[in-house]
Design an enzyme around this catalytic site. Structure first.
Site, PDB file in Angstrom:
ATOM      1  N   GLY A  56       0.955 -40.953  45.944  1.00 23.44           N
ATOM      2  CA  GLY A  56       2.291 -41.315  46.394  1.00 23.44           C
ATOM      3  C   GLY A  56       3.342 -40.734  45.477  1.00 23.44           C
ATOM      4  O   GLY A  56       3.030 -40.328  44.346  1.00 23.44           O
ATOM      5  N   CYS A  74      -4.799 -40.307  42.266  1.00 20.53           N
ATOM      6  CA  CYS A  74      -3.499 -39.921  41.725  1.00 20.53           C
ATOM      7  C   CYS A  74      -2.618 -41.160  41.500  1.00 20.53           C
ATOM      8  O   CYS A  74      -2.922 -41.962  40.633  1.00 20.53           O
ATOM      9  CB  CYS A  74      -2.843 -38.889  42.629  1.00 20.53           C
ATOM     10  SG  CYS A  74      -1.504 -38.029  41.799  1.00 20.53           S
ATOM     11  N   TYR A  75      -1.579 -41.388  42.298  1.00 20.82           N
ATOM     12  CA  TYR A  75      -0.787 -42.622  42.140  1.00 20.82           C
ATOM     13  C   TYR A  75      -1.712 -43.832  42.237  1.00 20.82           C
ATOM     14  O   TYR A  75      -1.533 -44.838  41.529  1.00 20.82           O
ATOM     15  CB  TYR A  75       0.309 -42.702  43.205  1.00 20.82           C
ATOM     16  CG  TYR A  75       1.168 -43.945  43.084  1.00 20.82           C
ATOM     17  CD1 TYR A  75       2.283 -43.962  42.254  1.00 20.82           C
ATOM     18  CD2 TYR A  75       0.840 -45.117  43.780  1.00 20.82           C
ATOM     19  CE1 TYR A  75       3.060 -45.103  42.116  1.00 20.82           C
ATOM     20  CE2 TYR A  75       1.605 -46.263  43.655  1.00 20.82           C
ATOM     21  CZ  TYR A  75       2.714 -46.255  42.818  1.00 20.82           C
ATOM     22  OH  TYR A  75       3.473 -47.381  42.686  1.00 20.82           O
ATOM     23  N   HIS A 128      -6.531 -34.724  43.548  1.00 20.82           N
ATOM     24  CA  HIS A 128      -6.638 -35.003  44.991  1.00 20.82           C
ATOM     25  C   HIS A 128      -7.920 -34.382  45.563  1.00 20.82           C
ATOM     26  O   HIS A 128      -7.941 -33.189  45.870  1.00 20.82           O
ATOM     27  CB  HIS A 128      -5.429 -34.432  45.729  1.00 20.82           C
ATOM     28  CG  HIS A 128      -4.173 -35.188  45.485  1.00 20.82           C
ATOM     29  ND1 HIS A 128      -3.792 -36.261  46.257  1.00 20.82           N
ATOM     30  CD2 HIS A 128      -3.227 -35.046  44.529  1.00 20.82           C
ATOM     31  CE1 HIS A 128      -2.650 -36.739  45.806  1.00 20.82           C
ATOM     32  NE2 HIS A 128      -2.284 -36.029  44.749  1.00 20.82           N
ATOM     33  N   GLU A 154      -9.096 -34.728  48.441  1.00 23.77           N
ATOM     34  CA  GLU A 154      -9.031 -34.505  49.892  1.00 23.77           C
ATOM     35  C   GLU A 154      -8.470 -33.148  50.278  1.00 23.77           C
ATOM     36  O   GLU A 154      -8.560 -32.749  51.425  1.00 23.77           O
ATOM     37  CB  GLU A 154      -8.200 -35.619  50.556  1.00 23.77           C
ATOM     38  CG  GLU A 154      -6.740 -35.695  50.139  1.00 23.77           C
ATOM     39  CD  GLU A 154      -6.524 -36.480  48.837  1.00 23.77           C
ATOM     40  OE1 GLU A 154      -7.496 -36.680  48.103  1.00 23.77           O
ATOM     41  OE2 GLU A 154      -5.381 -36.850  48.563  1.00 23.77           O
ATOM     42  N   ASP A 201      -5.393 -34.147  75.887  1.00 22.08           N
ATOM     43  CA  ASP A 201      -5.289 -35.581  75.619  1.00 22.08           C
ATOM     44  C   ASP A 201      -5.280 -36.404  76.903  1.00 22.08           C
ATOM     45  O   ASP A 201      -6.043 -37.372  77.040  1.00 22.08           O
ATOM     46  CB  ASP A 201      -4.031 -35.899  74.799  1.00 22.08           C
ATOM     47  CG  ASP A 201      -3.977 -35.082  73.518  1.00 22.08           C
ATOM     48  OD1 ASP A 201      -5.029 -34.563  73.117  1.00 22.08           O
ATOM     49  OD2 ASP A 201      -2.890 -34.966  72.945  1.00 22.08           O
ATOM     50  N   LYS A 236      -7.062 -35.156  66.744  1.00 22.84           N
ATOM     51  CA  LYS A 236      -7.207 -34.178  67.829  1.00 22.84           C
ATOM     52  C   LYS A 236      -8.634 -33.621  67.937  1.00 22.84           C
ATOM     53  O   LYS A 236      -9.171 -33.506  69.036  1.00 22.84           O
ATOM     54  CB  LYS A 236      -6.226 -33.026  67.573  1.00 22.84           C
ATOM     55  CG  LYS A 236      -6.112 -32.051  68.713  1.00 22.84           C
ATOM     56  CD  LYS A 236      -5.098 -32.531  69.696  1.00 22.84           C
ATOM     57  CE  LYS A 236      -4.876 -31.543  70.805  1.00 22.84           C
ATOM     58  NZ  LYS A 236      -3.849 -32.032  71.734  1.00 22.84           N
TER      59      LYS A 236
END
Ligand code: XMP
Length: 523
Positions: A63, A90-91, A180, A182, A237, A379
């Protein structure tokens, strides 16, 4: 808000969002591991929420705030009492340290932004498969840093500017990393999530097969013997939502395909045909092209075109809903990225929920309840579900097509003649892209017919016909885009084919504008 509750029986992981730009990527990495997770903003996570959600593990996101500042975001203390593994990123690491008795400071020379290398300090199951070399590349992005770790924690990895790059309290199963895992720039990051969920006892039960079964049960539960109506556009969708709901409730679902006369060559026949042939679902093919094209006559302003089309769409949809005797529910193909509640640090608990999937505010206007069976999915998961439901690949991989259709690919005034020429030119262009095996590499490709006639020479004669522009872009989400670098050979061959095969076009140009500063569509 929908009443659908699709994942009650799955192992659930909670991601507490502190406002990082990349929180969604954490969820992506976990979903790839067949782990069901949800992102919730920290303001909405309290002890009662935790009890109800009953996570099997928790992740604190990164964050933009500083834990040193008064009023900076915190998770509830109760999260540390759940007895489940927690991973702070991180944060998330800093907030964990601060709350558990460590210290965070903002020192000189300890900020790190960008690529860094972490070296190991002892062994930790979270890091299985890491440090095959003696260091691992990671992505750092922090101003503050942990100056003293909390009691019970040990260090398992360091980087030149982050002595506490990887820390853990193995007795309580709390893990905290400064980088991070990710993001793409931490190449081995997915392994860290894999180890974390394995340690937490996740079985990887989030598969599209399981999702399909549960979604069907949930739809039946929500709808009962009510009627559902769905606007089908032929896009991925709405198509997947329609097929899934049809599987759940059969003829209680009616789909309306509104043909505004602004579709591409053969498109309406293909969409309607595919649904009638494969799914036998009640489908109204509302051919309203005369109405739309009549109202658009002499209109050249792009936003006016959009407004006219949007309003007529609602009128037509309402008319057909009445004809079938009304419906209590409206189905929509809303996806998870549209419903993640975003974190605002300025004013109290913020719940900005994008509503662009709402068909022009229809549910409120018509007093309908929403059925949104894709609201938990990203998606690519929708595509996987579509395959699971047997939708043809040609449908699942289709490029996006805007609601106003060819109206915004015909800059200036729309005429039937221009639309016909555009359809032919676009069909040749897309055929070329497919023949060269490029369709799946390109995010979106189309032709625009320009409001200008140019002089040419064909055979012995002079021509005075329209010019067209070809557009092809790569993109992740349509927010930014780059033009696709076709070879000159491809462009030359395509231009020749269009001019030879499409009467009315005598000049072809290729649009090499990126977004920004351009947009993808011409209007
Ligand atoms: P732009 O042109 O804004 O397009 O760069 C980004 C993406 O959005 C689509 N688009 C629309 N889709 N109604 C829609 O449903 C619209 O009015 C509209 N305008 C643009 C565009 O095709 C691209 O995928």
């Amino acid at each position: 808000m929908t009443d659908l509750n699709i994942a009650p029986d799955h192992d659930r992981l909670l991601i507490i969002d502190f406002g990082s730009q990349v929180t969604q990527l954490i969820a992506r990495r976990l979903r790839e591991l067949n782990v069901y997770c949800e992102i919730h903003p920290f303001q909405l996570v309290d002890a009662a929420f935790l009890k109800g959600f009953a996570p099997k593990a928790v992740i604190f996101s990164g964050g933009p705030c500083s834990v040193i500042d008064d009023g900076s975001p915190r998770p509830p203390d109760a999260v540390f009492e759940l007895g489940v593994p927690i991973l702070g990123i991180c944060y998330g690491q800093q907030v964990m340290m601060q709350m558990l008795g460590g210290e965070v400071t903002r020192g000189h020379g300890t900020a790190e932004f960008g690529r860094a290398y972490v070296s190991p300090e002892g062994r930790l199951p979270l890091l299985d498969g890491w440090f095959k070399e003696d260091k691992e590349q990671v992505w750092m992005s922090h101003g503050d840093h942990v100056a003293r770790i909390a009691p019970g924690f040990e260090v398992y990895g360091t980087s030149p500017n982050a002595p506490y790059a990887i820390t853990a309290d193995t007795a309580r199963n709390f893990y905290a990393v400064q980088f991070h895992p990710e993001v793409h720039h931490t190449p081995n990051g997915a392994k860290l999530y894999e180890n974390f969920v394995k340690m937490a006892g996740f079985t990887g039960d989030w598969t599209m097969g399981a999702y399909r079964e549960q979604a069907i049960a949930a739809i039946r539960d929500q709808v009962g013997d009510g009627r559902v109506i769905c606007a089908l556009s032929g896009g991925v969708d709405s198509s997947v939502a329609a097929v899934l709901i049809h599987e759940a409730i059969g003829a209680q679902l009616t789909c309306v395909y509104v043909d505004h006369g602004l579709m591409r060559k053969n498109e309406s026949a293909e969409v309607v045909g595919m649904f009638r042939e494969h799914y036998n679902l009640p489908l109204i093919h509302a051919d309203e092209s005369e109405l739309f094209l009549g109202e658009l006559d002499s209109v050249s302003d792009p936003e006016t075109k959009r407004k006219i089309i949007g309003k007529l769409f609602i009128d037509v949809f309402e008319k057909h809903a009445k004809e079938i005797g009304g419906a209590e529910f409206l189905a929509q193909g809303t996806l998870y990225p549209d419903v993640i509640e975003s974190v605002s640090f300025s004013g109290g608990p913020s719940v900005t929920i994008k509503s662009h999937h709402n068909v022009g505010g229809l549910p409120e206007k018509m007093g309908m309840k929403l059925v949104e069976p894709l609201r938990e999915l990203f998606k690519d998961e929708v595509r996987a579900l579509g395959r699971e439901l047997g939708l043809p690949d040609s449908f699942i991989g289709r490029h996006p097509f805007p609601g106003p259709g060819l109206a915004i690919r015909c800059p200036g005034e729309i005429t039937r003649q221009k639309l016909d020429i555009l359809r032919e030119a676009d069909a040749v262009y897309i055929d070329q892209i497919r023949k060269h095996g490029l369709y799946d590499e390109i995010w979106q490709a189309f032709t625009a017919i320009l409001p200008v006639k140019t002089v040419g020479v064909m055979g012995d004669g002079r021509t005075y016909d329209f010019a067209c522009a070809l557009r092809a872009v790569t993109s992740v989400d349509g927010m930014t885009a780059d033009y696709y670098p076709f070879t000159h050979e491809f462009l030359g061959e395509t231009a020749t084919r269009i001019i030879n095969e499409v009467p009315g076009i005598n000049r072809v140009t290729y649009d090499i504008t990126s977004k920004p500063p351009g947009t993808i569509e011409w209007e």
